[in-house]
Scaffold this motif. Structure first.
Motif, mmCIF file in Angstrom:
data_model
loop_
_atom_site.group_PDB
_atom_site.id
_atom_site.type_symbol
_atom_site.label_atom_id
_atom_site.label_comp_id
_atom_site.label_asym_id
_atom_site.label_seq_id
_atom_site.Cartn_x
_atom_site.Cartn_y
_atom_site.Cartn_z
ATOM 1 N N ALA A 1 -1.813 -0.130 -7.319
ATOM 2 C CA ALA A 1 -1.928 -1.448 -8.901
ATOM 3 C C ALA A 1 -0.295 -2.177 -8.379
ATOM 4 O O ALA A 1 -0.898 -3.764 -8.046
ATOM 5 C CB ALA A 1 -1.684 -0.739 -10.118
ATOM 6 N N MET A 2 0.684 -2.075 -7.962
ATOM 7 C CA MET A 2 1.861 -2.521 -7.557
ATOM 8 C C MET A 2 1.323 -3.486 -6.140
ATOM 9 O O MET A 2 1.993 -5.048 -6.481
ATOM 10 C CB MET A 2 2.473 -1.678 -7.898
ATOM 11 C CG MET A 2 3.747 -1.094 -8.582
ATOM 12 S SD MET A 2 3.586 -2.306 -9.936
ATOM 13 C CE MET A 2 5.570 -3.182 -9.235
ATOM 14 N N GLY B 1 0.303 -9.147 -4.614
ATOM 15 C CA GLY B 1 -0.575 -9.792 -3.276
ATOM 16 C C GLY B 1 0.164 -9.663 -2.027
ATOM 17 O O GLY B 1 0.003 -10.331 -1.442
ATOM 18 N N GLY B 2 0.178 -8.132 -2.131
ATOM 19 C CA GLY B 2 0.232 -7.324 -0.857
ATOM 20 C C GLY B 2 2.209 -7.556 -0.520
ATOM 21 O O GLY B 2 2.442 -8.355 -0.339
ATOM 22 N N VAL B 3 1.910 -6.682 0.948
ATOM 23 C CA VAL B 3 3.208 -6.417 1.062
ATOM 24 C C VAL B 3 3.014 -6.386 2.403
ATOM 25 O O VAL B 3 2.229 -5.339 3.275
ATOM 26 C CB VAL B 3 4.069 -5.202 0.345
ATOM 27 C CG1 VAL B 3 5.357 -4.960 1.524
ATOM 28 C CG2 VAL B 3 4.067 -5.467 -0.611
ATOM 29 N N THR C 1 2.246 -7.831 12.323
ATOM 30 C CA THR C 1 2.820 -7.971 11.161
ATOM 31 C C THR C 1 1.614 -8.200 10.356
ATOM 32 O O THR C 1 0.512 -8.994 10.785
ATOM 33 C CB THR C 1 3.472 -8.748 10.749
ATOM 34 O OG1 THR C 1 4.615 -8.957 11.623
ATOM 35 C CG2 THR C 1 3.732 -9.156 9.273
ATOM 36 N N THR C 2 1.513 -7.360 9.823
ATOM 37 C CA THR C 2 -0.053 -6.888 8.704
ATOM 38 C C THR C 2 0.385 -7.190 7.318
ATOM 39 O O THR C 2 1.022 -6.753 6.394
ATOM 40 C CB THR C 2 -1.307 -6.079 8.946
ATOM 41 O OG1 THR C 2 -1.680 -6.112 9.950
ATOM 42 C CG2 THR C 2 -2.459 -5.868 8.032
ATOM 43 N N ARG C 3 -0.713 -8.459 6.111
ATOM 44 C CA ARG C 3 -0.084 -8.013 4.747
ATOM 45 C C ARG C 3 -0.841 -7.073 4.202
ATOM 46 O O ARG C 3 -1.454 -7.528 3.790
ATOM 47 C CB ARG C 3 -0.138 -9.468 4.284
ATOM 48 C CG ARG C 3 -0.140 -9.368 2.442
ATOM 49 C CD ARG C 3 -0.418 -10.737 2.127
ATOM 50 N NE ARG C 3 0.819 -11.797 2.174
ATOM 51 C CZ ARG C 3 2.384 -11.174 1.418
ATOM 52 N NH1 ARG C 3 2.715 -10.636 0.587
ATOM 53 N NH2 ARG C 3 3.264 -11.908 2.228
ATOM 54 N N ILE C 4 -0.417 -6.081 3.726
ATOM 55 C CA ILE C 4 -1.696 -4.655 3.224
ATOM 56 C C ILE C 4 -1.547 -4.592 1.715
ATOM 57 O O ILE C 4 0.126 -5.343 0.939
ATOM 58 C CB ILE C 4 -1.039 -3.229 3.653
ATOM 59 C CG1 ILE C 4 0.772 -2.804 3.152
ATOM 60 C CG2 ILE C 4 -1.034 -3.516 5.156
ATOM 61 C CD1 ILE C 4 0.810 -1.480 3.519
ATOM 62 N N GLN C 5 -2.312 -4.203 0.677
ATOM 63 C CA GLN C 5 -2.381 -4.473 -0.782
ATOM 64 C C GLN C 5 -3.044 -2.729 -0.896
ATOM 65 O O GLN C 5 -4.407 -2.271 -0.101
ATOM 66 C CB GLN C 5 -2.733 -5.619 -1.513
ATOM 67 C CG GLN C 5 -3.988 -6.156 -0.787
ATOM 68 C CD GLN C 5 -4.106 -7.822 -1.499
ATOM 69 O OE1 GLN C 5 -3.767 -8.498 -0.544
ATOM 70 N NE2 GLN C 5 -4.575 -7.879 -3.337
ATOM 71 N N SER D 1 0.750 -10.028 -14.647
ATOM 72 C CA SER D 1 0.500 -9.357 -13.849
ATOM 73 C C SER D 1 0.980 -7.942 -13.541
ATOM 74 O O SER D 1 1.250 -6.571 -13.423
ATOM 75 C CB SER D 1 0.182 -9.602 -12.555
ATOM 76 O OG SER D 1 -1.419 -9.139 -11.685
ATOM 77 N N LEU D 2 1.812 -8.595 -12.907
ATOM 78 C CA LEU D 2 3.758 -7.317 -12.369
ATOM 79 C C LEU D 2 3.530 -6.509 -13.510
ATOM 80 O O LEU D 2 3.891 -5.099 -13.202
ATOM 81 C CB LEU D 2 4.663 -8.347 -12.002
ATOM 82 C CG LEU D 2 4.405 -8.249 -10.505
ATOM 83 C CD1 LEU D 2 5.396 -9.066 -10.291
ATOM 84 C CD2 LEU D 2 4.259 -7.579 -8.962
#
Length: 556
Positions: free
Chosen positions: A224-225, A230-232, A258-262, A313-314
């Motif tokens: 959820a976080m 919006g991804g890390v 590098t990949t933005r993961i969520q 949202s956060l």
């Protein structure tokens, strides 16, 4: 809200014009009667109409204002009512708070706990391992976050989940007792001994660091976080796929770079062991540091008042995701904490791992590295920045000044005169490892010293059967004895961290440790190091180039 009000006022003004007969939409006057009487009658009607309109407008605006305020209050109550809490410390030893610095500022220590609980459908689906459904939860992620007194720097120390420790006695709020372990236990089992309060107790017992708060998050909370922010962004040095031939592994599959993961992918990253570095829990810890550093940078970029949708949202995601101690059970407290954390720039955040060595007592497990682990804990206890850059000025930018107000006075009653304080002395000079024999008659020697210092109600417990202590400590039973126990420590030149609240004693008891085998004063503690040992594997929070090495055999 403001735009809606303006539109409403415009529409009302047009209606008022219609009623008063002004403008193109005026209603013709009835036939008959003089023009003067018609004008007079129209004027009275106009005034009455305007008064009715003004009353309607003021009533409508009042309703809107009160309605909005009520909705905000109800939403605030809803969020507060959704915060889940648990006891802060279920152990016997309760340290006092952190020592303020010269400017009256106090450090803040927060234990971050990641639970592998599979206690509901969402966590079971994310966690897998059906054979563990309904079983006791494990604290698979443990990170101590230390915010410096002057808010200039932040230190994070992780303990690998495979670390072996002696577990303290933990007593749940319902009275259920989990006895102290008689053998080494894997640290992640602390959570099953009553909840996060026992994990806090285990850290307190090991590190002697006063822990002010904890935050615990489960599988679905991580997801959820990550979605809310919006991804890390994370990085791997090669293509990686965390899956063994036997089907073990997190399932994480990422291309090189590098990949933005969520979402679930973020959870896979946090749980990956097979595929990172040497395939052990240590590699997983380093990956968690990279994720947390990147997450903190994302928060600073996106969690702003200018982005209320993201903030909302956060906030909702965090509240649903976390269990906290009672000291963080209000929205405003969590907000205040976030503002304190945000004062630290990323380049003053240091992620580190507790120095460790492989255990010779249980294969595949680790234990705190003698000397090096304590050096890190001492740096945190004494508020020494782990990045070696020292402290700064107070966080508000003001220069330190001798006129800065001193810290608030303690709420406990002042200490009694030494002659009125009863003290028992116990010989614990053999140390916790028991490698040395107790010094003969040491308890009676120190009792005599105490009497010479004015503590005439001191006695020695020569028949006490107790384990050893590495450092001399003063234990007390209840809050009414806290000030007297502190007075004993001060008279002997002991640090404030040596004073502990404990259920082991009924009154004030001085345990003479391995550090005081001879002489009239304990050996002075060495100063805290000013830099981390290399075995702590430090990562700077501003390092956007951090990239995980990949274990051979786990590429695609």
């Amino acid at each position: 809200m403001r735009q809606s009000s303006v539109r409403g006022e415009g529409a009302t003004a047009q209606s008022a014009g219609d009623i008063s007969g002004d403008g193109a939409g005026a209603v013709p006057a009835p036939r008959g009667g003089s023009r003067r009487s018609r004008r007079a009658g129209g004027g009275r009607g106009s005034r009455r109409g305007r008064r009715r309109v003004l009353r309607w407008v003021s009533s409508a605006l009042a309703f809107l204002i009160l309605g909005t305020a009520a909705a905000g209050y109800l939403y605030y109550r809803h969020l507060n009512g959704s915060i889940r809490t648990d006891a802060l410390n279920l152990g016997e030893n309760k340290l006092g708070g952190s020592k303020p610095n010269a400017f009256g500022q106090t450090p803040l220590n927060i234990l971050l706990i990641g639970s592998d609980a599979r206690d509901d459908e969402a966590n079971q689906e994310l966690g897998g391992a059906k054979d563990t459904f309904g079983g006791p939860p494990l604290a698979d992620v443990q990170m101590l976050l230390h915010l410096s007194a002057d808010r200039s720097n932040m230190s994070v120390v992780s303990m690998p989940r495979d670390t072996l420790l002696m577990m303290p006695k933990c007593t749940e709020e319902n009275g259920k007792v989990h006895p102290a372990s008689t053998r080494l236990v894997q640290t992640n089992q602390s959570l099953s001994r009553g909840g996060p309060g026992c994990t806090v107790a285990a850290w307190t017992e090991l590190t002697k660091i006063p822990i002010d708060h904890f935050m615990m998050i489960d599988f679905k909370g991580v997801v959820a976080m990550a979605d809310a922010i919006g991804g890390v962004p994370v990085c791997v040095e090669q293509n990686v796929y965390s899956r063994t031939r036997e089907g073990k592994g997190s399932g994480l599959k990422l291309p090189k770079g590098t990949t933005r993961i969520q979402g679930e992918q973020a959870l896979q990253w946090m749980r990956t062991r097979y595929g990172f570095e040497d395939g052990t829990d240590i590699g997983r810890t380093h990956a968690q540091h990279q994720y947390m550093s990147s997450l903190s940078r994302e928060f600073r970029k996106n969690a702003k008042l200018s982005n209320p949708v993201m903030l909302n949202s956060l906030a909702q995601a965090a509240i649903k995701a976390m269990v906290v101690d009672p000291g963080l059970n209000k929205i405003d407290r969590l907000y205040d904490l976030s503002m304190e954390l945000k004062k630290v720039p990323p380049n003053r955040i240091t992620m580190s791992t507790m120095p460790w060595v492989y255990s010779t007592r249980e294969e595949g497990r680790v234990e705190p590295e003698p000397g090096a682990a304590e050096a890190v804990f001492k740096m945190v206890r004494e508020d020494v920045a782990l990045d070696g850059k020292g402290s700064g000025t107070p966080a508000d930018g003001a220069s330190p000044s001798p006129t800065t107000p001193p810290p608030a006075a303690p709420t406990t009653a002042p200490a009694q005169a030494p002659a009125k304080i009863a003290v028992s002395v116990v010989n614990a000079t053999n140390g916790k490892d028991g490698a040395q024999a107790k010094v003969k008659n040491r308890a009676s020697e120190i009792a005599s010293l105490m009497i010479r210092k004015g503590f005439t109600k001191t006695s020695s417990e020569t028949t006490a059967t107790t384990g050893g202590e590495d450092t001399t400590v003063v234990r007390f039973a209840d809050d009414a004895q806290a000030a007297d126990a502190a007075a004993v420590a001060t008279a002997l030149g002991l640090p404030a961290s040596s004073v502990l609240k404990s259920e082991e004693v009924s009154g004030i008891t001085l345990y003479v440790g391995k550090d005081w085998r001879t002489g009239d004063a304990p050996a002075p503690a060495p100063p805290a190091p000013t830099s981390l040992p290399t075995s702590a594997h430090a990562l700077n929070g501003d390092n956007e180039g951090a990239c995980m090495a990949i274990q051979p055999g786990f590429t695609w």
